[in-house]
Scaffold this motif. Structure first.
Motif, PDB file in Angstrom:
ATOM      1  N   LYS A  70       0.808  -1.228   0.000  1.00  9.21           N
ATOM      2  CA  LYS A  70       0.000   0.000   0.000  1.00  9.21           C
ATOM      3  C   LYS A  70       0.838   1.273   0.000  1.00  9.21           C
ATOM      4  CE  LYS A  70      -4.135  -2.119   1.805  1.00  9.21           C
ATOM      5  NZ  LYS A  70      -5.280  -2.009   2.675  1.00  9.21           N
ATOM      6  N   SER A  71       2.113   1.122  -0.361  1.00  6.59           N
ATOM      7  CA  SER A  71       2.949   2.314  -0.520  1.00  6.59           C
ATOM      8  C   SER A  71       2.474   3.042  -1.780  1.00  6.59           C
ATOM      9  CB  SER A  71       4.414   1.918  -0.671  1.00  6.59           C
ATOM     10  OG  SER A  71       4.605   1.197  -1.889  1.00  6.59           O
ATOM     11  N   ARG A  72       2.848   4.291  -1.911  1.00  2.75           N
ATOM     12  CA  ARG A  72       2.433   5.044  -3.096  1.00  2.75           C
ATOM     13  C   ARG A  72       2.939   4.377  -4.374  1.00  2.75           C
ATOM     14  NH1 ARG A  72       3.449  11.350  -1.987  1.00  2.75           N
ATOM     15  NH2 ARG A  72       3.262  11.191   0.239  1.00  2.75           N
ATOM     16  N   LYS A  73       4.162   3.906  -4.321  1.00  2.00           N
ATOM     17  CA  LYS A  73       4.746   3.260  -5.495  1.00  2.00           C
ATOM     18  C   LYS A  73       3.937   2.017  -5.875  1.00  2.00           C
ATOM     19  CE  LYS A  73       9.156   1.558  -7.236  1.00  2.00           C
ATOM     20  NZ  LYS A  73      10.573   1.345  -6.940  1.00  2.00           N
ATOM     21  N   ALA A  74       3.603   1.198  -4.877  1.00  2.00           N
ATOM     22  CA  ALA A  74       2.831  -0.023  -5.134  1.00  2.00           C
ATOM     23  C   ALA A  74       1.432   0.319  -5.653  1.00  2.00           C
ATOM     24  CB  ALA A  74       2.736  -0.863  -3.861  1.00  2.00           C
ATOM     25  N   VAL A  75       0.826   1.345  -5.087  1.00  2.00           N
ATOM     26  CA  VAL A  75      -0.527   1.747  -5.500  1.00  2.00           C
ATOM     27  C   VAL A  75      -0.521   2.274  -6.935  1.00  2.00           C
ATOM     28  CG1 VAL A  75      -2.398   3.384  -5.052  1.00  2.00           C
ATOM     29  CG2 VAL A  75      -1.358   2.143  -3.154  1.00  2.00           C
ATOM     30  N   ALA A 104      -7.308   2.617  -3.615  1.00  2.00           N
ATOM     31  CA  ALA A 104      -6.073   3.159  -4.202  1.00  2.00           C
ATOM     32  C   ALA A 104      -6.184   4.671  -4.376  1.00  2.00           C
ATOM     33  CB  ALA A 104      -5.786   2.478  -5.531  1.00  2.00           C
ATOM     34  N   ASP A 105      -7.323   5.138  -4.871  1.00  2.00           N
ATOM     35  CA  ASP A 105      -7.527   6.577  -5.053  1.00  2.00           C
ATOM     36  C   ASP A 105      -7.434   7.322  -3.716  1.00  2.00           C
ATOM     37  OD1 ASP A 105      -7.807   6.327  -7.786  1.00  2.00           O
ATOM     38  OD2 ASP A 105     -10.005   6.411  -7.757  1.00  2.00           O
ATOM     39  N   ILE A 108      -3.781   7.548  -2.698  1.00  2.00           N
ATOM     40  CA  ILE A 108      -3.101   8.553  -3.515  1.00  2.00           C
ATOM     41  C   ILE A 108      -3.486   9.959  -3.058  1.00  2.00           C
ATOM     42  CG2 ILE A 108      -2.968   9.550  -5.838  1.00  2.00           C
ATOM     43  CD1 ILE A 108      -3.195   6.604  -6.889  1.00  2.00           C
ATOM     44  N   SER A 109      -4.774  10.166  -2.814  1.00  2.00           N
ATOM     45  CA  SER A 109      -5.256  11.473  -2.372  1.00  2.00           C
ATOM     46  C   SER A 109      -4.618  11.857  -1.034  1.00  2.00           C
ATOM     47  CB  SER A 109      -6.776  11.445  -2.246  1.00  2.00           C
ATOM     48  OG  SER A 109      -7.250  12.664  -1.737  1.00  2.00           O
ATOM     49  N   GLU A 110      -4.609  10.928  -0.111  1.00  2.00           N
ATOM     50  CA  GLU A 110      -4.013  11.176   1.206  1.00  2.00           C
ATOM     51  C   GLU A 110      -2.525  11.512   1.067  1.00  2.00           C
ATOM     52  OE1 GLU A 110      -3.817  11.957   5.111  1.00  2.00           O
ATOM     53  OE2 GLU A 110      -5.671  11.477   4.052  1.00  2.00           O
ATOM     54  N   GLY A 111      -1.856  10.814   0.164  1.00  2.00           N
ATOM     55  CA  GLY A 111      -0.433  11.071  -0.064  1.00  2.00           C
ATOM     56  C   GLY A 111      -0.185  12.477  -0.594  1.00  2.00           C
ATOM     57  N   LYS A 112      -1.039  12.919  -1.504  1.00  2.00           N
ATOM     58  CA  LYS A 112      -0.869  14.274  -2.056  1.00  2.00           C
ATOM     59  C   LYS A 112      -1.078  15.322  -0.967  1.00  2.00           C
ATOM     60  CE  LYS A 112      -3.618  13.467  -5.734  1.00  2.00           C
ATOM     61  NZ  LYS A 112      -4.368  13.719  -6.977  1.00  2.00           N
ATOM     62  N   ILE A 113      -2.064  15.098  -0.111  1.00  2.00           N
ATOM     63  CA  ILE A 113      -2.320  16.046   0.979  1.00  2.00           C
ATOM     64  C   ILE A 113      -1.146  16.047   1.952  1.00  2.00           C
ATOM     65  CG2 ILE A 113      -3.793  16.489   2.991  1.00  2.00           C
ATOM     66  CD1 ILE A 113      -6.156  15.457   1.208  1.00  2.00           C
TER      67      ILE A 113
END
Length: 141
Positions: A70-75, A104-105, A108-113
């Protein structure tokens, strides 16, 4: 009969196409009057091919239907892999893909924030105020 059997066997790319051809062949031979039991042969071929479709789907599920760690890269890798779904997947599996895609979305959204907050925290007080002002202008401007 051989041509029809081959047609059934060649329809293993798309589950919907396979279903249509299988139903068509059963109807075609349902009331046939051969010296041997044609419908039984057709149903056996259909059953074998359905098993192959299910095996392909199971292999796909085992290899693709996971977000890994569930890392950003894996997602992002999963999003790329699942962009175009194979036609041999069942509706049930497609539904599972949609649920995983939504997860996944969200990741990704949480990562951007988190990225924005990370860089915001690196600003001094004046830069933070300027940044908030610019964000408000974008949001309400």
């Amino acid at each position: 009969l051989l041509n029809d059997i081959n047609e059934i066997k060649s329809a293993v790319i798309s589950r919907n196409e396979f279903k249509k051809i299988s139903e068509s062949m059963i109807q075609k031979y349902e009331h046939s009057e051969f010296d041997f039991e044609v419908l039984t042969i057709i149903q056996e071929v259909i059953s074998d091919m359905e098993k192959k479709l299910n095996d392909r789907e199971q292999e796909w599920i085992e290899n693709v239907l996971t977000l890994g760690d569930k890392s950003r890269k894996a997602v992002h890798r999963w999003k790329e892999k699942s962009k175009y779904l194979p036609e041999f997947l069942s509706e049930e599996t497609v539904a599972k893909v949609k649920v995983l895609d939504q997860e996944a979305d969200e990741i990704i959204s949480e990562g951007k924030i988190e990225d924005v907050i990370f860089y915001f925290d690196k600003l001094d007080d004046n830069e933070k105020l300027e940044c908030i002002q610019k964000l408000q202008n974008r949001l309400f401007g």
